[in-house]
Design a protein around this motif. Structure first.
Motif, PDB file in Angstrom:
ATOM      1  N   UNK A  13       2.682  -0.623   1.620  1.00 17.11           N
ATOM      2  CA  UNK A  13       3.330  -0.802   0.416  1.00 17.11           C
ATOM      3  C   UNK A  13       3.366  -2.404  -0.070  1.00 17.11           C
ATOM      4  N   UNK A  14       4.195  -2.890   0.772  1.00 23.88           N
ATOM      5  CA  UNK A  14       4.231  -4.486   0.531  1.00 23.88           C
ATOM      6  C   UNK A  14       2.784  -5.087   0.492  1.00 23.88           C
ATOM      7  N   UNK A  15       2.049  -4.648   1.251  1.00 24.77           N
ATOM      8  CA  UNK A  15       0.587  -5.495   1.113  1.00 24.77           C
ATOM      9  C   UNK A  15      -0.062  -5.221  -0.037  1.00 24.77           C
ATOM     10  N   UNK A  16       0.064  -3.704  -0.751  1.00 20.82           N
ATOM     11  CA  UNK A  16      -0.466  -3.525  -1.814  1.00 20.82           C
ATOM     12  C   UNK A  16       0.299  -4.286  -3.060  1.00 20.82           C
ATOM     13  N   UNK A  17       1.483  -4.560  -2.857  1.00 22.07           N
ATOM     14  CA  UNK A  17       2.206  -5.224  -3.989  1.00 22.07           C
ATOM     15  C   UNK A  17       1.548  -6.583  -3.826  1.00 22.07           C
ATOM     16  N   UNK A  18       1.334  -7.297  -2.659  1.00 24.36           N
ATOM     17  CA  UNK A  18       0.835  -8.706  -2.676  1.00 24.36           C
ATOM     18  C   UNK A  18      -0.650  -8.699  -3.403  1.00 24.36           C
ATOM     19  N   UNK A  19      -1.492  -7.513  -3.236  1.00 28.40           N
ATOM     20  CA  UNK A  19      -2.872  -7.440  -3.895  1.00 28.40           C
ATOM     21  C   UNK A  19      -2.563  -7.514  -5.450  1.00 28.40           C
TER      22      UNK A  19
END
Length: 197
Positions: A13-19
Protein backbone atom coordinates in the motif's frame (compact mmCIF):
# COMPACT_ATOMS: atom_id res chain seq x y z
CA UNK A 1 4.14 -15.63 9.53
CA UNK A 2 1.02 -13.46 9.95
CA UNK A 3 3.22 -10.48 10.87
CA UNK A 4 5.23 -10.89 7.66
CA UNK A 5 2.04 -10.94 5.57
CA UNK A 6 0.73 -7.80 7.31
CA UNK A 7 4.06 -6.11 6.77
CA UNK A 8 3.99 -7.11 3.09
CA UNK A 9 0.51 -5.61 2.56
CA UNK A 10 1.45 -2.42 4.42
CA UNK A 11 4.51 -2.14 2.23
CA UNK A 12 2.48 -2.75 -0.95
CA UNK A 13 0.00 0.00 0.00
CA UNK A 14 2.87 2.37 0.82
CA UNK A 15 4.48 1.79 -2.58
CA UNK A 16 1.18 2.23 -4.43
CA UNK A 17 0.82 5.59 -2.64
CA UNK A 18 4.35 6.45 -3.81
CA UNK A 19 3.32 5.70 -7.42
CA UNK A 20 0.17 7.84 -7.10
CA UNK A 21 2.14 10.74 -5.63
CA UNK A 22 4.57 10.48 -8.53
CA UNK A 23 1.73 10.50 -11.08
CA UNK A 24 0.20 13.63 -9.52
CA UNK A 25 3.59 15.39 -9.53
CA UNK A 26 4.17 14.36 -13.14
CA UNK A 27 0.82 15.70 -14.33
CA UNK A 28 0.45 18.78 -12.08
CA UNK A 29 3.94 19.72 -10.86
CA UNK A 30 3.57 23.42 -10.03
CA UNK A 31 0.03 23.20 -8.67
CA UNK A 32 0.96 20.23 -6.51
CA UNK A 33 4.01 21.96 -5.05
CA UNK A 34 2.08 25.11 -4.14
CA UNK A 35 -0.88 23.14 -2.81
CA UNK A 36 1.42 21.12 -0.56
CA UNK A 37 2.99 24.32 0.79
CA UNK A 38 -0.30 26.07 1.41
CA UNK A 39 -1.99 23.01 2.92
CA UNK A 40 0.96 22.37 5.23
CA UNK A 41 1.10 26.04 6.15
CA UNK A 42 -2.63 26.11 6.90
CA UNK A 43 -2.40 22.96 9.01
CA UNK A 44 0.56 24.42 10.95
CA UNK A 45 -1.36 27.66 11.66
CA UNK A 46 -4.46 25.77 12.83
CA UNK A 47 -2.40 23.39 14.98
CA UNK A 48 -0.46 26.31 16.45
CA UNK A 49 -3.56 28.34 17.25
CA UNK A 50 -5.13 25.26 18.84
CA UNK A 51 -2.08 24.72 21.04
CA UNK A 52 -2.06 28.38 22.13
CA UNK A 53 -5.81 28.27 22.93
CA UNK A 54 -5.44 25.04 24.89
CA UNK A 55 -2.62 26.63 26.87
CA UNK A 56 -4.60 29.81 27.60
CA UNK A 57 -7.80 28.03 28.66
CA UNK A 58 -6.20 25.21 30.63
CA UNK A 59 -5.94 25.47 34.40
CA UNK A 60 -2.70 27.23 35.28
CA UNK A 61 -1.64 24.40 37.60
CA UNK A 62 -1.56 22.07 34.59
CA UNK A 63 0.59 24.40 32.47
CA UNK A 64 3.73 24.00 34.55
CA UNK A 65 6.66 22.79 32.46
CA UNK A 66 4.52 22.64 29.33
CA UNK A 67 5.58 24.48 26.22
CA UNK A 68 2.23 24.52 24.42
CA UNK A 69 2.24 28.30 24.13
CA UNK A 70 5.73 28.46 22.62
CA UNK A 71 5.27 25.44 20.36
CA UNK A 72 1.93 26.87 19.20
CA UNK A 73 3.50 30.22 18.30
CA UNK A 74 6.38 28.48 16.51
CA UNK A 75 3.87 26.39 14.57
CA UNK A 76 1.93 29.53 13.56
CA UNK A 77 5.19 31.18 12.50
CA UNK A 78 6.11 28.11 10.45
CA UNK A 79 2.69 28.17 8.78
CA UNK A 80 3.02 31.85 7.89
CA UNK A 81 6.51 31.16 6.55
CA UNK A 82 5.14 28.38 4.33
CA UNK A 83 2.52 30.79 2.95
CA UNK A 84 4.90 33.65 2.20
CA UNK A 85 8.03 31.70 1.25
CA UNK A 86 6.44 28.92 -0.79
CA UNK A 87 9.07 29.31 -3.52
CA UNK A 88 11.91 28.67 -1.05
CA UNK A 89 10.13 25.65 0.38
CA UNK A 90 9.40 24.33 -3.12
CA UNK A 91 13.10 24.56 -3.91
CA UNK A 92 13.84 22.35 -0.86
CA UNK A 93 11.31 19.65 -1.80
CA UNK A 94 13.47 18.10 -4.57
CA UNK A 95 16.35 17.84 -2.11
CA UNK A 96 14.22 16.06 0.51
CA UNK A 97 12.62 13.74 -2.05
CA UNK A 98 16.06 12.97 -3.47
CA UNK A 99 17.09 11.75 -0.03
CA UNK A 100 13.94 9.58 0.12
CA UNK A 101 14.69 8.03 -3.30
CA UNK A 102 18.31 7.32 -2.27
CA UNK A 103 17.10 5.65 0.95
CA UNK A 104 14.75 3.54 -1.17
CA UNK A 105 17.76 2.48 -3.25
CA UNK A 106 19.70 1.56 -0.11
CA UNK A 107 16.76 -0.59 1.06
CA UNK A 108 16.76 -2.45 -2.27
CA UNK A 109 20.52 -2.90 -1.98
CA UNK A 110 20.04 -4.44 1.48
CA UNK A 111 17.34 -6.74 0.06
CA UNK A 112 19.82 -7.82 -2.63
CA UNK A 113 22.41 -8.66 0.03
CA UNK A 114 19.78 -10.56 2.05
CA UNK A 115 18.77 -12.66 -0.98
CA UNK A 116 22.43 -13.57 -1.61
CA UNK A 117 23.01 -14.40 2.06
CA UNK A 118 19.93 -16.68 2.14
CA UNK A 119 21.31 -18.49 -0.91
CA UNK A 120 18.26 -17.82 -3.09
CA UNK A 121 19.77 -16.27 -6.17
CA UNK A 122 22.27 -13.56 -6.79
CA UNK A 123 19.75 -10.67 -6.55
CA UNK A 124 21.13 -8.98 -9.67
CA UNK A 125 17.72 -7.47 -10.50
CA UNK A 126 17.47 -5.89 -7.05
CA UNK A 127 21.05 -4.69 -7.35
CA UNK A 128 20.39 -2.97 -10.69
CA UNK A 129 17.16 -1.44 -9.40
CA UNK A 130 18.95 -0.13 -6.34
CA UNK A 131 21.64 1.48 -8.51
CA UNK A 132 19.03 3.22 -10.68
CA UNK A 133 17.24 4.44 -7.53
CA UNK A 134 20.45 5.81 -6.04
CA UNK A 135 21.43 7.57 -9.30
CA UNK A 136 17.96 9.15 -9.62
CA UNK A 137 18.19 10.32 -6.01
CA UNK A 138 21.61 11.86 -6.60
CA UNK A 139 20.28 13.68 -9.68
CA UNK A 140 17.48 15.11 -7.53
CA UNK A 141 19.99 16.24 -4.90
CA UNK A 142 22.28 17.92 -7.40
CA UNK A 143 19.29 19.66 -9.09
CA UNK A 144 20.87 20.35 -12.47
CA UNK A 145 17.63 21.44 -14.15
CA UNK A 146 16.73 25.02 -14.94
CA UNK A 147 13.03 24.99 -14.18
CA UNK A 148 11.18 23.75 -11.13
CA UNK A 149 8.37 22.32 -13.25
CA UNK A 150 10.73 20.05 -15.16
CA UNK A 151 12.37 19.08 -11.89
CA UNK A 152 9.04 18.24 -10.29
CA UNK A 153 8.12 16.14 -13.30
CA UNK A 154 11.41 14.29 -12.88
CA UNK A 155 10.56 13.85 -9.21
CA UNK A 156 7.22 12.41 -10.30
CA UNK A 157 8.98 9.97 -12.63
CA UNK A 158 11.43 9.12 -9.84
CA UNK A 159 8.61 8.45 -7.37
CA UNK A 160 6.73 6.32 -9.89
CA UNK A 161 9.89 4.35 -10.66
CA UNK A 162 10.80 4.04 -7.00
CA UNK A 163 7.29 2.95 -6.02
CA UNK A 164 7.02 0.44 -8.88
CA UNK A 165 10.46 -1.06 -8.25
CA UNK A 166 9.85 -1.16 -4.49
CA UNK A 167 6.58 -2.95 -5.16
CA UNK A 168 8.38 -5.44 -7.40
CA UNK A 169 11.10 -5.87 -4.75
CA UNK A 170 8.52 -6.50 -2.00
CA UNK A 171 6.76 -9.14 -4.08
CA UNK A 172 10.10 -10.73 -5.06
CA UNK A 173 11.39 -10.72 -1.46
CA UNK A 174 8.07 -12.07 -0.19
CA UNK A 175 8.34 -15.06 -2.53
CA UNK A 176 11.96 -15.67 -1.53
CA UNK A 177 11.14 -15.42 2.19
CA UNK A 178 8.22 -17.84 1.75
CA UNK A 179 10.57 -20.30 0.02
CA UNK A 180 13.15 -19.83 2.77
CA UNK A 181 10.58 -20.43 5.54
CA UNK A 182 9.26 -23.53 3.77
CA UNK A 183 12.79 -24.91 3.43
CA UNK A 184 13.52 -24.18 7.10
CA UNK A 185 10.31 -25.97 8.14
CA UNK A 186 11.28 -28.99 6.03
CA UNK A 187 14.77 -29.01 7.56
CA UNK A 188 13.32 -28.70 11.07
CA UNK A 189 10.94 -31.58 10.32
CA UNK A 190 13.81 -33.74 9.06
CA UNK A 191 15.90 -32.88 12.12
CA UNK A 192 13.05 -33.89 14.46
CA UNK A 193 12.61 -37.19 12.59
CA UNK A 194 16.31 -37.94 12.98
CA UNK A 195 16.17 -37.10 16.69
CA UNK A 196 13.24 -39.48 17.18
CA UNK A 197 15.19 -42.38 15.59
Amino acid sequence: MRFIKELKWQSILYHILYILMGAVLLIFPETTARTICYATGGAAVVAGMTAVCIYLFRDVSKNTYRNDFVSGLVSVLLGVFLFYKADLVISLIPFLLGIAVIISGFIKLQNCIDVRRMGYGNGIVLFLLSLVNIVLGIILLVNPFGTAILLFRLIGVGLIFSGATDLAAVLYMSKKIDNYIEDMQVLNGQAKEEEER
